[in-house]
Design an enzyme around this catalytic site. Structure first.
Site, short mmCIF file in Angstrom:
data_model
loop_
_atom_site.label_atom_id
_atom_site.label_comp_id
_atom_site.label_asym_id
_atom_site.label_seq_id
_atom_site.Cartn_x
_atom_site.Cartn_y
_atom_site.Cartn_z
N SER A 1 0.85 -0.86 -0.29
CA SER A 1 0.21 0.17 -0.25
C SER A 1 0.85 1.29 -0.03
O SER A 1 2.14 1.28 0.99
CB SER A 1 -1.16 -0.11 1.40
OG SER A 1 -1.46 1.74 1.40
N TYR B 1 -1.41 -0.53 10.61
CA TYR B 1 -2.06 -1.80 9.49
C TYR B 1 -1.34 -1.09 8.24
O TYR B 1 -0.07 -2.00 8.14
CB TYR B 1 -3.64 -0.83 8.79
CG TYR B 1 -3.32 -0.80 7.76
CD1 TYR B 1 -3.55 -2.22 6.84
CD2 TYR B 1 -2.87 0.04 6.94
CE1 TYR B 1 -3.83 -2.45 5.38
CE2 TYR B 1 -2.65 -0.84 4.81
CZ TYR B 1 -3.84 -1.39 4.74
OH TYR B 1 -4.01 -1.99 3.37
N LYS C 1 2.35 -3.84 6.78
CA LYS C 1 2.58 -4.13 5.43
C LYS C 1 3.88 -3.61 5.05
O LYS C 1 4.76 -4.29 4.16
CB LYS C 1 2.10 -2.68 4.18
CG LYS C 1 0.61 -3.13 4.05
CD LYS C 1 0.25 -4.63 3.25
CE LYS C 1 -0.77 -4.69 3.61
NZ LYS C 1 -1.99 -5.66 2.92
N GLY D 1 -3.96 11.98 11.39
CA GLY D 1 -2.65 10.82 10.60
C GLY D 1 -2.60 11.18 8.94
O GLY D 1 -2.89 10.65 8.56
#
Ligand code: NAD
Ligand code: UD1
Length: 341
Positions: free
Chosen positions: A124, A148, A152, A293
Site C-alpha cells: 500500500s 496497519y 505492510k 494521521g
C-alpha cells in the site's frame, strides 16, 4: 497450472479474479470471508461465465493451506488476504499483526515447501507515511504511521529478507494508491461493513440516501482548495496491474516494489464535484476537523510500473464515479441486496 488468489473474495481480489479469468488463467481462491461474502464469488462466475475452486480457510492455518497446495497444481500466488482498516488497527493492533504477518509467514512457508516461489503481494502507498516528496517514487523512505501500515512495511521487509536468503524467489510488491470504482457490469464493487471509512464509499452512500451528508476532514491543508489530495485509481486498472505483475514474476527472479497509481492528484472537493457531475446526484457536505494521521497530499510517480510492467492506468475520474454509482445504485446493501442488475 493455477494462480492461487488469497483474499480473492474481497474488493480488489474479485476484480482481479475477473481479469485473470477473462485472460484465460486458471484460478483457485482462498478466503476466510472475514471481510467479504461468498456471493461476491458467484458474481465473478456470472461476469466471466467461468468456474473455479474456492476454499473458505484462514491462510494462517497451515494444515488447510497445505491441503490447497496438495490438491492443486499452483504456479504463483497473488496475495490479497489481510485486514485493512487503519482506525481499527490502532484499536486492536495485535489482531492486525497476527492476521497480516502470521498469514503471510504461513503462506510463504507453504509456498516454499511446494517449490512455488512466484508472489505478487498487496502492499500500500501507506508504507510511505507522511513523505514530503511528491510525486512519490518507489525509492522514497518507508515510514508507515499506524499499525496497519506497519504490517505492510514489515511484510515488505520480510519478503526482501526471504529473497536475499533464496534468490530463486520472484516477488512483486504492489503499492496501491487509492482504489475506487467498480466493475462496469455493476455486479461487483466495494462492500464495506458498517459506516465506510473511505471517501468514495461514503459519498456513494450519501448519494443513495443511507447517510445524510459527507464530512470533509479539513479544508485548511496546503492544497489548491484546502482539502486533502489523493491519487484515485480505478479498481479495474489496478486489477490489470496484477496481470502485468504476474507476467513480471513469471519472467524474472527479483524482488521489486511498484507504485500502482495514476500519477494525478484530486482534492476531496474535486472528487465531490466529479461525482455530482458524473451521476447527477447532489452531495451535501460539511467541513469538520482534520482526521488524525491524514496527509495533505499523496500521489504516485507511476513511471517505474510503465517501464518495467508495461502498465498504466487508463480510466479517468468520471469513469470511476460512474462505475461506483452503478454498483451502489444496483446494490444499495452490497452483496446482501437481493436484486441483480
Ligand atoms: P478486502 O477486505 O475487501 O479483501 C481482503 C480479503 O482478505 C477479504 O475478503 C478477507 O475476508 C480476506 N482475509 C483477510 N484475512 C484473511 C486470512 N487470514 N485468511 C484468509 N482470508 C483473509 O480488502 P481489499 O480492499 O480488497 O484489499 C486487498 C488487499 O489490498 C489487502 O491486503 C489490503 O491491505 C491491500 N490494500 C487495499 C487498499 C484499498 O484501498 N482497498 C489500498 C492499499 C492496499
Ligand atoms: C486510507 C488509509 C490508507 C489506506 C487507504 C485505502 C487512513 C489515514 N489512511 O487512505 O492507509 O491505504 O485508505 O484503504 O485512513 N475524507 C473525507 N471524508 C471522509 C473520508 C475521507 O474528507 O468521510 C478525505 C480524507 O481526509 C482524505 C481523502 O478523503 O483526504 C481520502 O480518504 P480515504 O478514502 O480514507 O483514503 P486515505 O486517507 O488516502
Amino acid at each position: 497450472m493455477a494462480i492461487l488468489v488469497t483474499g480473492g473474495a474481497g474488493y480488489i481480489g474479485t476484480h482481479t479474479c475477473v481479469e485473470l479469468l477473462n485472460n484465460g488463467e486458471e484460478i483457485i481462491v482462498v478466503d476466510n470471508l472475514s471481510n467479504s461474502k461468498k456471493e461476491a464469488l458467484n458474481r465473478v462466475r456470472l461476469i466471466t461465465g467461468k468456474d473455479f475452486k474456492f476454499y473458505q480457510i484462514n491462510i494462517s492455518d497451515r494444515k488447510s493451506l497445505t491441503n490447497v497446495f496438495e490438491e492443486n497444481d499452483i504456479e504463483a500466488v497473488i496475495h490479497f488476504a489481510g485486514l485493512k482498516a487503519v482506525g481499527e488497527s490502532v484499536v486492536v493492533p495485535l489482531r492486525y499483526y497476527d492476521n497480516n504477518l502470521t498469514g503471510t509467514i504461513r503462506l510463504c512457508e507453504v509456498m516454499r515447501e511446494f517449490g512455488v516461489k512466484k508472489l505478487v503481494f498487496s502492499s500500500s502507498a501507506t508504507v510511505y507515511g507522511q513523505t514530503e516528496q511528491m510525486p512519490i517514487k518507489e525509492d522514497a523512505t518507508l515510514s508507515a504511521t499506524n499499525p496497519y501500515g506497519r504490517t505492510k512495511q514489515m511484510i515488505e521487509e520480510m519478503l526482501l529478507d526471504l529473497y536475499a536468503s533464496d534468490p530463486s524467489w520472484s516477488i512483486a510488491l504492489l503499492r496501491y494508491f487509492n482504489p475506487i470504482g467498480a466493475h462496469g457490469s455493476g455486479l461487483i464493487g466495494e462492500d464495506p461493513n458498517g459506516i465506510p471509512n473511505n471517501l468514495l464509499p461514503y459519498i456513494s452512500q450519501v448519494a443513495v440516501g443511507k447517510i445524510r451528508q459527507l464530512h470533509i476532514f479539513g479544508n485548511d491543508y496546503p492544497t489548491g482548495d484546502g482539502t486533502g489530495v489523493r491519487d484515485y485509481i480505478h479498481v479495474t486498472d489496478l486489477a490489470n496491474g496484477h496481470l502485468r505483475a504476474l507476467e513480471f514474476v513469471r519472467s524474472s527472479t527479483v524482488v521489486e516494489p511498484f507504485n500502482l497509481g495514476t500519477g494525478q492528484g484530486y482534492s476531496v472537493l474535486e472528487v465531490v464535484q466529479a461525482f455530482e457531475k458524473a451521476t447527477g446526484k447532489h452531495i451535501p457536505y460539511r467541513v469538520v476537523e482534520r482526521r488524525p494521521g491524514d496527509a495533505a497530499v499523496c500521489y504516485a510517480n507511476p513511471k517505474k510500473s510503465l517501464k518495467q510492467l508495461a502498465w498504466q492506468a487508463k480510466k479517468n475520474m468520471e469513469q470511476m464515479c460512474v462505475d461506483t454509482w452503478r454498483w451502489q445504485q444496483h446494490n444499495p446493501n452490497g452483496y446482501e441486496s437481493k436484486q441483480l442488475v
